[in-house]
Write a protein that holds these residues in place. Structure first.
Motif, PDB file in Angstrom:
ATOM      1  N   VAL A 111      66.710 144.696  61.647  1.00  0.00           N
ATOM      2  CA  VAL A 111      66.758 145.929  60.683  1.00  0.00           C
ATOM      3  C   VAL A 111      66.815 146.516  59.478  1.00  0.00           C
ATOM      4  O   VAL A 111      65.818 147.157  58.978  1.00  0.00           O
ATOM      5  N   VAL A 112      67.722 145.596  58.911  1.00  0.00           N
ATOM      6  CA  VAL A 112      67.992 145.531  57.477  1.00  0.00           C
ATOM      7  C   VAL A 112      66.384 144.942  56.865  1.00  0.00           C
ATOM      8  O   VAL A 112      65.732 145.895  55.377  1.00  0.00           O
ATOM      9  N   LEU A 113      66.085 143.556  57.268  1.00  0.00           N
ATOM     10  CA  LEU A 113      64.410 143.513  56.863  1.00  0.00           C
ATOM     11  C   LEU A 113      63.562 144.331  56.701  1.00  0.00           C
ATOM     12  O   LEU A 113      62.724 144.178  55.968  1.00  0.00           O
ATOM     13  N   ARG A 114      62.999 145.105  57.604  1.00  0.00           N
ATOM     14  CA  ARG A 114      61.954 146.202  57.854  1.00  0.00           C
ATOM     15  C   ARG A 114      62.571 146.921  57.199  1.00  0.00           C
ATOM     16  O   ARG A 114      61.420 147.976  56.518  1.00  0.00           O
ATOM     17  N   MET A 115      63.545 147.487  57.584  1.00  0.00           N
ATOM     18  CA  MET A 115      63.675 149.087  55.585  1.00  0.00           C
ATOM     19  C   MET A 115      63.205 148.092  54.401  1.00  0.00           C
ATOM     20  O   MET A 115      62.756 149.050  53.749  1.00  0.00           O
ATOM     21  N   GLU A 116      63.572 147.253  54.117  1.00  0.00           N
ATOM     22  CA  GLU A 116      63.404 146.714  52.673  1.00  0.00           C
ATOM     23  C   GLU A 116      61.977 146.387  52.686  1.00  0.00           C
ATOM     24  O   GLU A 116      61.017 146.602  51.706  1.00  0.00           O
ATOM     25  N   PHE A 117      61.110 145.355  53.789  1.00  0.00           N
ATOM     26  CA  PHE A 117      60.004 145.797  53.467  1.00  0.00           C
ATOM     27  C   PHE A 117      59.142 147.126  53.542  1.00  0.00           C
ATOM     28  O   PHE A 117      58.195 146.904  52.604  1.00  0.00           O
ATOM     29  N   TYR A 118      59.562 147.956  54.470  1.00  0.00           N
ATOM     30  CA  TYR A 118      59.162 149.682  53.749  1.00  0.00           C
ATOM     31  C   TYR A 118      59.460 149.463  52.604  1.00  0.00           C
ATOM     32  O   TYR A 118      58.177 150.478  52.533  1.00  0.00           O
ATOM     33  N   LEU A 119      60.119 149.652  52.375  1.00  0.00           N
ATOM     34  CA  LEU A 119      60.617 150.158  51.033  1.00  0.00           C
ATOM     35  C   LEU A 119      59.912 149.269  49.663  1.00  0.00           C
ATOM     36  O   LEU A 119      58.745 150.385  49.094  1.00  0.00           O
ATOM     37  N   CYS A 120      59.774 148.324  49.865  1.00  0.00           N
ATOM     38  CA  CYS A 120      58.824 147.247  49.124  1.00  0.00           C
ATOM     39  C   CYS A 120      57.182 148.028  49.338  1.00  0.00           C
ATOM     40  O   CYS A 120      56.016 147.796  48.054  1.00  0.00           O
ATOM     41  N   LYS A 121      56.684 147.596  50.290  1.00  0.00           N
ATOM     42  CA  LYS A 121      55.593 148.604  50.791  1.00  0.00           C
ATOM     43  C   LYS A 121      55.162 149.478  50.511  1.00  0.00           C
ATOM     44  O   LYS A 121      53.848 150.215  49.558  1.00  0.00           O
ATOM     45  N   GLU A 122      55.710 150.277  50.900  1.00  0.00           N
ATOM     46  CA  GLU A 122      55.381 152.053  51.258  1.00  0.00           C
ATOM     47  C   GLU A 122      55.976 152.931  49.909  1.00  0.00           C
ATOM     48  O   GLU A 122      55.174 153.645  49.623  1.00  0.00           O
ATOM     49  N   GLU A 123      56.927 151.875  49.843  1.00  0.00           N
ATOM     50  CA  GLU A 123      57.837 153.152  48.597  1.00  0.00           C
ATOM     51  C   GLU A 123      57.452 152.240  47.427  1.00  0.00           C
ATOM     52  O   GLU A 123      57.324 153.582  46.277  1.00  0.00           O
ATOM     53  N   GLU A 124      57.240 151.589  47.736  1.00  0.00           N
ATOM     54  CA  GLU A 124      56.746 150.478  45.824  1.00  0.00           C
ATOM     55  C   GLU A 124      58.167 149.824  45.613  1.00  0.00           C
ATOM     56  O   GLU A 124      58.455 150.624  44.220  1.00  0.00           O
ATOM     57  N   LYS A 125      60.073 149.918  46.301  1.00  0.00           N
ATOM     58  CA  LYS A 125      61.091 149.912  45.869  1.00  0.00           C
ATOM     59  C   LYS A 125      61.460 148.567  46.797  1.00  0.00           C
ATOM     60  O   LYS A 125      60.972 147.877  47.366  1.00  0.00           O
ATOM     61  N   LEU A 126      62.588 148.472  45.220  1.00  0.00           N
ATOM     62  CA  LEU A 126      63.155 147.142  45.693  1.00  0.00           C
ATOM     63  C   LEU A 126      64.187 147.593  46.021  1.00  0.00           C
ATOM     64  O   LEU A 126      65.219 148.258  45.277  1.00  0.00           O
ATOM     65  N   GLY A 127      65.182 147.318  47.503  1.00  0.00           N
ATOM     66  CA  GLY A 127      66.063 147.271  47.733  1.00  0.00           C
ATOM     67  C   GLY A 127      67.257 146.851  47.467  1.00  0.00           C
ATOM     68  O   GLY A 127      68.628 146.191  47.091  1.00  0.00           O
ATOM     69  N   LEU A 128      66.809 145.080  48.090  1.00  0.00           N
ATOM     70  CA  LEU A 128      67.879 143.825  47.803  1.00  0.00           C
ATOM     71  C   LEU A 128      67.160 142.712  46.642  1.00  0.00           C
ATOM     72  O   LEU A 128      66.046 143.017  46.604  1.00  0.00           O
ATOM     73  N   ASN A 129      67.887 142.493  46.101  1.00  0.00           N
ATOM     74  CA  ASN A 129      67.321 141.194  45.461  1.00  0.00           C
ATOM     75  C   ASN A 129      66.494 140.310  45.281  1.00  0.00           C
ATOM     76  O   ASN A 129      67.153 139.565  47.194  1.00  0.00           O
ATOM     77  N   TYR A 130      66.186 139.098  45.033  1.00  0.00           N
ATOM     78  CA  TYR A 130      65.686 138.102  46.019  1.00  0.00           C
ATOM     79  C   TYR A 130      66.251 137.154  46.220  1.00  0.00           C
ATOM     80  O   TYR A 130      65.640 136.905  47.889  1.00  0.00           O
ATOM     81  N   GLN A 131      67.114 136.700  45.510  1.00  0.00           N
ATOM     82  CA  GLN A 131      67.784 136.123  46.718  1.00  0.00           C
ATOM     83  C   GLN A 131      68.298 136.738  48.251  1.00  0.00           C
ATOM     84  O   GLN A 131      68.106 136.491  48.795  1.00  0.00           O
ATOM     85  N   TYR A 132      69.259 137.883  47.787  1.00  0.00           N
ATOM     86  CA  TYR A 132      69.625 138.393  48.775  1.00  0.00           C
ATOM     87  C   TYR A 132      69.145 137.891  50.301  1.00  0.00           C
ATOM     88  O   TYR A 132      69.013 137.971  51.188  1.00  0.00           O
ATOM     89  N   ARG A 133      68.225 138.545  49.548  1.00  0.00           N
ATOM     90  CA  ARG A 133      65.780 139.149  50.625  1.00  0.00           C
ATOM     91  C   ARG A 133      65.595 137.711  51.497  1.00  0.00           C
ATOM     92  O   ARG A 133      65.800 137.949  52.638  1.00  0.00           O
TER      93      ARG A 133
END
Length: 144
Positions: A111-133
């Motif tokens: 669920v956390v990863l799907r939210m991250e993917f959504y933010l990156c793609k749909e909102e063009e935002k990054l929630g988590l830093n690359y290393q943590y993701r």
């Protein structure tokens, strides 16, 4: 998610599993959105979704979602199946003895990863830093 190069992502992946939507949005499965700036309102009938992962990864997420639905939605699971999952009713509470906590962890990370993917793609935002993701993706993959 799986780092495979795919031409087409599965459409309309739910960030939060569909079975949780009613838990979040109430029995109607809808909520009202009010924009105070434009003084307009609209009905939102679903939780966040988008073209986020490939078919193979979506199937993996669905497997985890189904497992958690059996645990968290006792009305959808018969007593013998709940016993097989290691869940015993104790009045208003439950005792979980043989629940596969690796699958519970996979569900939460998914669920956390799907939210991250959504933010990156749909909102063009990054929630988590690359290393943590990347660490979450690796943990998800290794918890079969």
């Amino acid at each position: 998610m799986c780092d495979d190069e795919v031409e087409t992502l599965k459409s309309n992946n739910h960030v939060i599993p569909k079975w949780m939507s009613k838990q979040i949005m109430g029995s109607s499965g809808r909520k009202l959105s009010i924009d105070f700036e434009t003084e307009s309102e609209s009905v939102i009938q679903d939780t966040f979704k988008g073209d986020l992962v490939c078919e193979k990864c979506e199937k993996s997420f669905e497997k985890d979602d189904d497992y958690m639905a059996k645990i968290l939605l006792p009305c959808n699971t018969d007593t013998s199946e709940r016993k097989a999952l290691g869940i015993t009713a104790l009045g208003e509470h439950e005792l979980w003895t043989d629940v596969n906590f690796r699958l519970v962890q996979r569900f939460v990370i998914g669920v956390v990863l799907r939210m991250e993917f959504y933010l990156c793609k749909e909102e063009e935002k990054l929630g988590l830093n690359y290393q943590y993701r990347e660490l979450l993706k690796e943990t998800y993959r290794n918890n079969n």
